[in-house]
Design a protein around this motif. Structure first.
Motif, mmCIF file in Angstrom:
data_model
loop_
_atom_site.group_PDB
_atom_site.id
_atom_site.type_symbol
_atom_site.label_atom_id
_atom_site.label_comp_id
_atom_site.label_asym_id
_atom_site.label_seq_id
_atom_site.Cartn_x
_atom_site.Cartn_y
_atom_site.Cartn_z
ATOM 1 N N PRO A 60 0.821 -1.204 0.000
ATOM 2 C CA PRO A 60 0.000 0.000 0.000
ATOM 3 C C PRO A 60 0.861 1.264 0.000
ATOM 4 N N HIS A 61 0.366 2.291 -0.644
ATOM 5 C CA HIS A 61 1.101 3.548 -0.742
ATOM 6 C C HIS A 61 1.155 4.229 0.613
ATOM 7 N N ARG A 62 2.352 4.657 0.995
ATOM 8 C CA ARG A 62 2.501 5.432 2.223
ATOM 9 C C ARG A 62 2.958 6.826 1.827
ATOM 10 N N PRO A 63 2.324 7.842 2.376
ATOM 11 C CA PRO A 63 2.770 9.198 2.034
ATOM 12 C C PRO A 63 4.187 9.435 2.540
ATOM 13 N N HIS A 64 4.918 10.244 1.798
ATOM 14 C CA HIS A 64 6.296 10.554 2.183
ATOM 15 C C HIS A 64 6.303 11.448 3.409
ATOM 16 N N LYS A 65 7.223 11.155 4.315
ATOM 17 C CA LYS A 65 7.382 12.011 5.481
ATOM 18 C C LYS A 65 8.230 13.207 5.067
ATOM 19 N N PRO A 66 7.861 14.402 5.524
ATOM 20 C CA PRO A 66 8.729 15.534 5.205
ATOM 21 C C PRO A 66 10.070 15.352 5.915
ATOM 22 N N GLN A 67 11.131 15.569 5.183
ATOM 23 C CA GLN A 67 12.461 15.397 5.760
ATOM 24 C C GLN A 67 12.913 16.693 6.401
ATOM 25 N N ARG A 68 13.571 16.532 7.544
ATOM 26 C CA ARG A 68 14.122 17.705 8.228
ATOM 27 C C ARG A 68 15.349 18.187 7.456
ATOM 28 N N PRO A 69 15.506 19.485 7.348
ATOM 29 C CA PRO A 69 16.717 19.964 6.672
ATOM 30 C C PRO A 69 17.955 19.597 7.486
ATOM 31 N N ARG A 70 18.964 19.152 6.791
ATOM 32 C CA ARG A 70 20.203 18.767 7.465
ATOM 33 C C ARG A 70 21.073 20.008 7.663
ATOM 34 N N PRO A 71 21.777 20.063 8.796
ATOM 35 C CA PRO A 71 22.669 21.219 8.990
ATOM 36 C C PRO A 71 23.797 21.167 7.966
ATOM 37 N N PRO A 72 24.248 22.328 7.504
ATOM 38 C CA PRO A 72 25.340 22.331 6.509
ATOM 39 C C PRO A 72 26.625 21.774 7.113
ATOM 40 N N LYS A 73 27.385 21.101 6.272
ATOM 41 C CA LYS A 73 28.670 20.555 6.715
ATOM 42 C C LYS A 73 29.658 21.715 6.843
ATOM 43 N N PRO A 74 30.569 21.616 7.815
ATOM 44 C CA PRO A 74 31.561 22.692 7.947
ATOM 45 C C PRO A 74 32.414 22.773 6.675
ATOM 46 N N HIS A 75 32.679 23.979 6.244
ATOM 47 C CA HIS A 75 33.427 24.208 5.009
ATOM 48 C C HIS A 75 34.926 24.058 5.270
ATOM 49 N N LYS A 76 35.552 23.191 4.494
ATOM 50 C CA LYS A 76 37.001 23.019 4.588
ATOM 51 C C LYS A 76 37.617 23.811 3.445
ATOM 52 N N PRO A 77 38.646 24.553 3.734
ATOM 53 C CA PRO A 77 39.275 25.304 2.642
ATOM 54 C C PRO A 77 39.913 24.362 1.636
ATOM 55 N N GLN A 78 39.759 24.658 0.380
ATOM 56 C CA GLN A 78 40.344 23.868 -0.696
ATOM 57 C C GLN A 78 41.694 24.505 -1.072
ATOM 58 N N CYS A 79 42.761 23.836 -0.700
ATOM 59 C CA CYS A 79 44.092 24.362 -0.998
ATOM 60 C C CYS A 79 44.622 23.704 -2.265
ATOM 61 N N LYS A 80 45.319 24.474 -3.093
ATOM 62 C CA LYS A 80 45.860 23.968 -4.346
ATOM 63 C C LYS A 80 47.389 23.912 -4.301
ATOM 64 N N ILE A 81 47.943 23.934 -3.067
ATOM 65 C CA ILE A 81 49.397 23.861 -2.968
ATOM 66 C C ILE A 81 49.803 22.449 -2.611
ATOM 67 N N ALA A 82 51.055 22.167 -2.595
ATOM 68 C CA ALA A 82 51.576 20.813 -2.358
ATOM 69 C C ALA A 82 51.223 20.334 -0.961
ATOM 70 N N PRO A 83 51.125 19.007 -0.807
ATOM 71 C CA PRO A 83 50.821 18.455 0.511
ATOM 72 C C PRO A 83 51.909 18.832 1.524
ATOM 73 N N GLY A 84 51.479 19.103 2.756
ATOM 74 C CA GLY A 84 52.417 19.456 3.809
ATOM 75 C C GLY A 84 52.571 20.966 3.955
ATOM 76 N N PHE A 85 52.151 21.762 2.977
ATOM 77 C CA PHE A 85 52.241 23.223 3.063
ATOM 78 C C PHE A 85 50.872 23.749 3.482
ATOM 79 N N PRO A 86 50.818 24.532 4.549
ATOM 80 C CA PRO A 86 49.527 25.024 5.007
ATOM 81 C C PRO A 86 48.965 26.060 4.053
ATOM 82 N N CYS A 87 47.635 26.147 4.041
ATOM 83 C CA CYS A 87 46.957 27.177 3.241
ATOM 84 C C CYS A 87 47.022 28.486 4.016
ATOM 85 N N LYS A 88 47.176 29.594 3.310
ATOM 86 C CA LYS A 88 47.206 30.896 3.974
ATOM 87 C C LYS A 88 46.069 31.730 3.523
#
Length: 88
Positions: A60-88
């Motif tokens: 039998p068809h069951r109505p969809h439950k409204p989904q709770r909005p998920r909290p946004p994931k913390p943003h990690k900076p995207q660095c394009k430098i070599a591994p081991g060098f910190p982003c500035k």
């Protein structure tokens, strides 16, 4: 019970038989019983149904439950430098 009363025979043990008639159950001596009619149970063979492997029963068809909005994931900076060098 009066003579000639029809009874249902359940089982016998030695010379006594368990009987029932008109809503009364009890025991009677087999010497007072006479077999007049034997009713055999009707045996019904079950129907076997084989379903194809892809068959799924309808659910039998069951109505969809409204989904709770998920909290946004913390943003990690995207660095394009070599591994081991910190982003500035």
């Amino acid at each position: 019970m009066p003579a000639g009363q029809r009874v249902e025979l359940y089982h016998c043990q030695d010379s006594w038989c368990s009987i029932g008639a008109a809503g009364i159950h009890g025991w009677a001596s087999s010497g007072y019983l006479e077999r007049s009619h034997v009713v055999r149970p009707v045996i019904v063979q079950p129907q076997i149904v084989i379903l194809p492997p892809h068959y799924r029963p309808h659910r039998p068809h069951r109505p969809h439950k409204p989904q709770r909005p998920r909290p946004p994931k913390p943003h990690k900076p995207q660095c394009k430098i070599a591994p081991g060098f910190p982003c500035k």
